[in-house]
Scaffold this active site. Structure first.
Site, PDB file in Angstrom:
ATOM      1  N   HIS A  32      -1.249  -1.235  -4.351  1.00 10.96           N
ATOM      2  CA  HIS A  32      -2.511  -0.954  -3.660  1.00 10.96           C
ATOM      3  C   HIS A  32      -2.603   0.550  -3.393  1.00 10.96           C
ATOM      4  O   HIS A  32      -1.778   1.115  -2.669  1.00 10.96           O
ATOM      5  CB  HIS A  32      -2.560  -1.754  -2.352  1.00 10.96           C
ATOM      6  CG  HIS A  32      -3.838  -1.629  -1.576  1.00 10.96           C
ATOM      7  ND1 HIS A  32      -4.962  -2.372  -1.873  1.00 10.96           N
ATOM      8  CD2 HIS A  32      -4.177  -0.849  -0.517  1.00 10.96           C
ATOM      9  CE1 HIS A  32      -5.925  -2.058  -1.016  1.00 10.96           C
ATOM     10  NE2 HIS A  32      -5.474  -1.133  -0.178  1.00 10.96           N
TER      11      HIS A  32
ATOM     12  N   SER B   2       2.852  -0.448   6.084  1.00 12.52           N
ATOM     13  CA  SER B   2       4.016  -0.142   6.920  1.00 12.52           C
ATOM     14  C   SER B   2       5.037  -1.276   6.917  1.00 12.52           C
ATOM     15  O   SER B   2       6.240  -1.019   6.965  1.00 12.52           O
ATOM     16  CB  SER B   2       3.579   0.218   8.336  1.00 12.52           C
ATOM     17  OG  SER B   2       2.585  -0.647   8.787  1.00 12.52           O
TER      18      SER B   2
ATOM     19  N   ASP C  70      -6.427  -6.585   4.219  1.00 17.55           N
ATOM     20  CA  ASP C  70      -5.823  -5.246   4.289  1.00 17.55           C
ATOM     21  C   ASP C  70      -5.833  -4.725   5.720  1.00 17.55           C
ATOM     22  O   ASP C  70      -6.897  -4.481   6.288  1.00 17.55           O
ATOM     23  CB  ASP C  70      -6.615  -4.309   3.359  1.00 17.55           C
ATOM     24  CG  ASP C  70      -6.019  -2.921   3.248  1.00 17.55           C
ATOM     25  OD1 ASP C  70      -4.937  -2.668   3.803  1.00 17.55           O
ATOM     26  OD2 ASP C  70      -6.657  -2.080   2.577  1.00 17.55           O
TER      27      ASP C  70
ATOM     28  N   GLY D 232      -2.606  -4.182   9.003  1.00 18.75           N
ATOM     29  CA  GLY D 232      -1.860  -4.814  10.095  1.00 18.75           C
ATOM     30  C   GLY D 232      -1.160  -6.120   9.749  1.00 18.75           C
ATOM     31  O   GLY D 232      -0.843  -6.909  10.641  1.00 18.75           O
TER      32      GLY D 232
ATOM     33  N   SER E 158       0.850  -1.195   0.000  1.00 15.65           N
ATOM     34  CA  SER E 158       0.000   0.000   0.000  1.00 15.65           C
ATOM     35  C   SER E 158       0.878   1.235   0.000  1.00 15.65           C
ATOM     36  O   SER E 158       1.676   1.441   0.914  1.00 15.65           O
ATOM     37  CB  SER E 158      -0.886   0.005   1.241  1.00 15.65           C
ATOM     38  OG  SER E 158      -1.363   1.321   1.434  1.00 15.65           O
TER      39      SER E 158
ATOM     40  N   HIS F 294      -8.420   1.112  -3.902  1.00 11.82           N
ATOM     41  CA  HIS F 294      -9.299   0.882  -2.751  1.00 11.82           C
ATOM     42  C   HIS F 294      -9.941   2.220  -2.405  1.00 11.82           C
ATOM     43  O   HIS F 294      -9.289   3.090  -1.844  1.00 11.82           O
ATOM     44  CB  HIS F 294      -8.423   0.326  -1.608  1.00 11.82           C
ATOM     45  CG  HIS F 294      -9.138   0.141  -0.316  1.00 11.82           C
ATOM     46  ND1 HIS F 294      -8.473  -0.072   0.876  1.00 11.82           N
ATOM     47  CD2 HIS F 294     -10.469   0.131  -0.008  1.00 11.82           C
ATOM     48  CE1 HIS F 294      -9.352  -0.193   1.859  1.00 11.82           C
ATOM     49  NE2 HIS F 294     -10.565  -0.069   1.350  1.00 11.82           N
TER      50      HIS F 294
ATOM     51  N   GLY G  34      -8.392   4.051   7.311  1.00  9.55           N
ATOM     52  CA  GLY G  34      -8.038   5.445   7.574  1.00  9.55           C
ATOM     53  C   GLY G  34      -6.538   5.650   7.716  1.00  9.55           C
ATOM     54  O   GLY G  34      -5.995   6.617   7.213  1.00  9.55           O
ATOM     55  N   PHE G  35      -5.888   4.701   8.372  1.00 10.23           N
ATOM     56  CA  PHE G  35      -4.468   4.885   8.658  1.00 10.23           C
ATOM     57  C   PHE G  35      -3.684   3.585   8.524  1.00 10.23           C
ATOM     58  O   PHE G  35      -4.222   2.508   8.793  1.00 10.23           O
ATOM     59  CB  PHE G  35      -4.292   5.431  10.086  1.00 10.23           C
ATOM     60  CG  PHE G  35      -4.962   6.760  10.263  1.00 10.23           C
ATOM     61  CD1 PHE G  35      -4.307   7.938   9.927  1.00 10.23           C
ATOM     62  CD2 PHE G  35      -6.275   6.827  10.714  1.00 10.23           C
ATOM     63  CE1 PHE G  35      -4.946   9.170  10.048  1.00 10.23           C
ATOM     64  CE2 PHE G  35      -6.925   8.051  10.845  1.00 10.23           C
ATOM     65  CZ  PHE G  35      -6.257   9.223  10.511  1.00 10.23           C
ATOM     66  N   GLY G  36      -2.434   3.738   8.134  1.00 10.32           N
ATOM     67  CA  GLY G  36      -1.525   2.598   8.126  1.00 10.32           C
ATOM     68  C   GLY G  36      -0.983   2.382   9.533  1.00 10.32           C
ATOM     69  O   GLY G  36      -1.198   3.202  10.425  1.00 10.32           O
TER      70      GLY G  36
ATOM     71  N   ASP H  89      -4.629   3.551  -1.843  1.00  6.62           N
ATOM     72  CA  ASP H  89      -5.652   3.886  -0.854  1.00  6.62           C
ATOM     73  C   ASP H  89      -6.167   5.299  -1.076  1.00  6.62           C
ATOM     74  O   ASP H  89      -5.493   6.274  -0.765  1.00  6.62           O
ATOM     75  CB  ASP H  89      -5.065   3.774   0.556  1.00  6.62           C
ATOM     76  CG  ASP H  89      -4.939   2.324   0.995  1.00  6.62           C
ATOM     77  OD1 ASP H  89      -5.936   1.586   0.867  1.00  6.62           O
ATOM     78  OD2 ASP H  89      -3.860   1.936   1.470  1.00  6.62           O
TER      79      ASP H  89
ATOM     80  N   MET I 178     -11.266  -6.018   5.496  1.00  5.79           N
ATOM     81  CA  MET I 178     -10.454  -5.084   6.282  1.00  5.79           C
ATOM     82  C   MET I 178     -10.144  -5.710   7.639  1.00  5.79           C
ATOM     83  O   MET I 178     -11.042  -6.154   8.348  1.00  5.79           O
ATOM     84  CB  MET I 178     -11.202  -3.759   6.506  1.00  5.79           C
ATOM     85  CG  MET I 178     -11.403  -2.901   5.269  1.00  5.79           C
ATOM     86  SD  MET I 178      -9.907  -2.530   4.332  1.00  5.79           S
ATOM     87  CE  MET I 178      -8.919  -1.651   5.549  1.00  5.79           C
TER      88      MET I 178
ATOM     89  N   MET J 118      -8.649   8.153  -0.051  1.00  2.00           N
ATOM     90  CA  MET J 118      -9.458   8.569   1.116  1.00  2.00           C
ATOM     91  C   MET J 118      -9.916  10.007   0.959  1.00  2.00           C
ATOM     92  O   MET J 118      -9.133  10.861   0.523  1.00  2.00           O
ATOM     93  CB  MET J 118      -8.622   8.465   2.391  1.00  2.00           C
ATOM     94  CG  MET J 118      -8.040   7.083   2.645  1.00  2.00           C
ATOM     95  SD  MET J 118      -7.183   7.052   4.223  1.00  2.00           S
ATOM     96  CE  MET J 118      -6.451   5.397   4.143  1.00  2.00           C
TER      97      MET J 118
ATOM     98  N   MET K 215     -11.959   4.561  -0.385  1.00  2.00           N
ATOM     99  CA  MET K 215     -12.551   4.817   0.933  1.00  2.00           C
ATOM    100  C   MET K 215     -13.167   6.209   0.874  1.00  2.00           C
ATOM    101  O   MET K 215     -12.683   7.169   1.458  1.00  2.00           O
ATOM    102  CB  MET K 215     -11.458   4.720   2.011  1.00  2.00           C
ATOM    103  CG  MET K 215     -11.042   3.277   2.268  1.00  2.00           C
ATOM    104  SD  MET K 215      -9.449   3.154   3.079  1.00  2.00           S
ATOM    105  CE  MET K 215      -8.385   3.277   1.644  1.00  2.00           C
TER     106      MET K 215
END
Ligand code: DX5
Ligand code: ZN
Length: 217
Positions: free
Chosen positions: A34, A200, A177, A179, A9, A67, A144-146, A36, A139, A38, A69
């Site tokens: 990927h 990350s 997607d 963690g 991502s 993706h 919203g956040f990595g 993202d 998900m 937003m 969002m």
């Protein structure tokens, strides 16, 4: 076992060097990019939009997995398709009862389509549209956040969706997607995911080739 694809991502990339970042993913063995998207409304963060996808399209041959969002994704689907998206995924939570229609709209643009569910949305909500999808995205963090922690209940959803997909006469990817790390990736694959998003984990690694290989192995 299914062919595992790694989809880093670019949410965790350096946005000021996006071209180099994307080329480095390709050189280091990524299978998919990927993206993202937003809007600050559907989620509490703002990233990038159509122009970024268009510009990334020019620097890589890798498939672009967009993706979305955002609220009202149907308004932007055609422009993301034109910008060079290979697959567009939209949230059940954003489309609700229009999900089927939005997926069909994506398909009508010649791009692959996918449905996404948040950690608190049951598989039941998208069950009927799974046969329409080219990909289903589960998900494992709230979007919203990595850099968030993997929510383990996503594993049950993967197993549930994998069973549905295996009962269909169609190639449908199952993507996870949020963690994902080299520590939890084995159980994620065992639960049935074959497309692994990692933000990350890839961008914080000293050696991107090594982490991508480790996630894939
Ligand atoms: C979360 C995004 C993810 C995110 C994953 O809203 O959809 O794609 O970048 O980042 P990590 O892998 O760091 O959880
Ligand atoms: Zn994502």
């Amino acid at each position: 076992m299914k062919n595992i694809k790694i989809a880093p991502s670019i949410l965790s990339a350096n946005f000021a060097k996006m071209g180099e970042e994307v080329r480095s993913l390709e050189q280091n063995g990524a299978d998919i990019v990927h993206c993202d998207v937003m809007d600050g409304v559907f989620v509490n963060n703002i990233t990038f939009g159509i122009k970024m996808v268009e510009d990334i399209r020019k620097v890589t041959k890798l498939p672009l997995d967009c993706h979305l969002m955002i609220v009202h994704p149907e308004k932007y689907v055609e422009r993301f398709a034109k910008a060079g998206a290979d697959i567009i995924t939209v949230h059940y939570e954003a489309c609700q009862e229009n999900l089927k229609e939005v997926l069909e709209l994506i398909q009508s643009t010649g791009v692959k389509c996918g449905a996404v569910i948040n950690p608190d949305t049951p598989v039941e909500k998208i069950k009927d549209v799974i046969p329409l999808c080219d990909m289903v995205l589960v998900m494992s963090v709230f979007p919203g956040f990595g850099g968030q922690k993997f929510i383990p209940s996503a594993l049950d959803k993967l197993r549930e969706i994998r069973a549905i997909i295996d009962g269909l006469d169609k190639e449908i990817d199952l993507e996870i997607d949020g963690g994902v790390t080299s520590e939890n990736v084995a159980e994620i694959k065992a639960a049935g995911a074959n497309v692994i998003v990692a933000g990350s984990a890839v961008f914080k690694a000293q050696d991107r080739a090594e982490i991508i290989k480790a996630l894939k192995a």
